[in-house]
Motif scaffolding. Structure first.
Motif, PDB file in Angstrom:
ATOM      1  N   GLY A   1      -8.396  -6.498   2.225  1.00 32.30           N
ATOM      2  CA  GLY A   1      -7.720  -5.464   1.447  1.00 32.30           C
ATOM      3  C   GLY A   1      -6.242  -5.367   1.755  1.00 32.30           C
TER       4      GLY A   1
ATOM      5  N   ILE B   1      -4.471  -8.323   0.187  1.00 24.47           N
ATOM      6  CA  ILE B   1      -4.229  -8.152  -1.247  1.00 24.47           C
ATOM      7  C   ILE B   1      -3.059  -7.206  -1.466  1.00 24.47           C
ATOM      8  CG2 ILE B   1      -5.193  -7.286  -3.413  1.00 24.47           C
ATOM      9  CD1 ILE B   1      -7.970  -8.100  -2.367  1.00 24.47           C
ATOM     10  N   ALA B   2      -3.053  -6.079  -0.733  1.00 28.27           N
ATOM     11  CA  ALA B   2      -1.965  -5.114  -0.867  1.00 28.27           C
ATOM     12  C   ALA B   2      -0.627  -5.734  -0.490  1.00 28.27           C
ATOM     13  CB  ALA B   2      -2.256  -3.892   0.007  1.00 28.27           C
TER      14      ALA B   2
ATOM     15  N   LYS C   1       0.748  -7.898  -3.186  1.00 27.16           N
ATOM     16  CA  LYS C   1       1.252  -7.120  -4.316  1.00 27.16           C
ATOM     17  C   LYS C   1       2.575  -6.429  -3.976  1.00 27.16           C
ATOM     18  CE  LYS C   1      -3.333  -6.098  -6.315  1.00 27.16           C
ATOM     19  NZ  LYS C   1      -3.106  -6.692  -7.651  1.00 27.16           N
TER      20      LYS C   1
ATOM     21  N   TYR D   1      -9.598  -3.543  -5.390  1.00 29.71           N
ATOM     22  CA  TYR D   1      -8.328  -3.970  -5.983  1.00 29.71           C
ATOM     23  C   TYR D   1      -8.507  -4.575  -7.372  1.00 29.71           C
ATOM     24  CZ  TYR D   1      -5.646  -2.874  -1.851  1.00 29.71           C
ATOM     25  OH  TYR D   1      -5.011  -2.197  -0.824  1.00 29.71           O
TER      26      TYR D   1
ATOM     27  N   THR E   1      -7.733 -14.638  -2.185  1.00 24.97           N
ATOM     28  CA  THR E   1      -6.542 -13.814  -2.028  1.00 24.97           C
ATOM     29  C   THR E   1      -5.756 -14.279  -0.808  1.00 24.97           C
ATOM     30  OG1 THR E   1      -7.822 -12.195  -0.758  1.00 24.97           O
ATOM     31  CG2 THR E   1      -7.637 -11.819  -3.141  1.00 24.97           C
TER      32      THR E   1
END
Length: 247
Positions: free
Chosen positions: A26, A29-30, A33, A115, A193
């Motif tokens: 997680g 992924i954040a 982004k 996500y 990811t």
């Protein structure tokens, strides 16, 4: 041996390993982004979240299962415990490891869904190279040495901070970014990811994690031959009644 029922400890290991993978994937992924053009910053964000998340999970679930969250830690606990009858039994080991692997896969799926990604998207990030395998050997050996040196010398209380700090640092000083965990490695294959690993690379990583664990166990025996027992890794877990309240 803990009085906590084995099924409850297995649930704790599954949840802990799963949430660890959720934190790793997680935050990856954040990071991708938030900092799409800066890989170094992505790694910093990912490692910082992982270090803090791991420490919190150890504090939260350690009193139930010992907070292994890692098959090689559980295997080392079992192996070292053969010397004095401490540590996990073979039955407990055979329960912990599947719980950790299933939890890791579920954790990756949870991160993907949070996500807006597909529940399962096989990673395409190839990590098959000798220098990465050396990194995994070093990362895993160091982790085993750290955990058991703390336990065997009576300093297990600082394990949450120490283990979190080690993993956070090892993101940067190892070429592999320190997976150091077969269950987490398998889980990360389920997410294409920033933190993923291609399924074709998993076997190599797991093999050298096992090798690193053997090296780490050997170092523990050499450096701490007369200290403590293997039980209660990563942190001491309290005996509990069936109601779940510590006695």
């Amino acid at each position: 041996m803990s009085a906590t029922p084995l099924w409850r400890r297995a649930v704790a290991e599954g949840i802990g390993t799963g949430l660890l993978v959720t934190v790793v994937v997680g935050s990856g992924i954040a990071a991708a982004k938030l900092s799409p053009d800066d890989v170094g910053l992505q790694l910093l964000e990912n490692s910082f979240a992982t270090a803090l998340g791991l420490a919190v999970l150890i504090l939260m679930l350690g009193p139930v299962s010992g907070a292994h969250f890692n098959p090689v830690v559980s295997a080392a606990d079992w192996w070292l415990g053969q010397r004095d009858g401490s540590g996990l039994s073979l039955r407990e080991l055979a329960t912990y490891i599947p719980a950790q692997v299933v939890g890791a896969i579920a954790g990756a799926i949870l991160a993907n869904l949070m996500y807006g990604e597909s529940a399962v998207s096989w990673s395409t990030t190839d990590r098959s190279a000798p220098h990465l395998w050396i990194g995994e050997t070093v990362a895993t050996a160091g982790l085993i040495l750290l955990i058991f040196s703390l336990v065997w010398s009576g300093r297990a209380a600082i394990a949450p901070a120490a283990v979190g700090a080690y993993i956070g640092a090892a993101y940067w000083f190892t070429s592999s970014t320190s997976f150091a965990n077969p269950a987490v490695t398998i889980g990360r294959a389920f997410s294409d990811t920033f933190a993923g690993i291609a399924p074709s690379s998993v076997l190599g990583f797991v093999f050298f994690q096992l090798f690193g664990a053997i090296v780490g166990v050997g170092l523990v025996v050499v450096l701490y031959p007369k200290l403590g027992s293997a039980a209660d890794v990563v942190v001491p877990h309290a005996d509990t009644t069936d109601s779940g309240v510590a006695s």
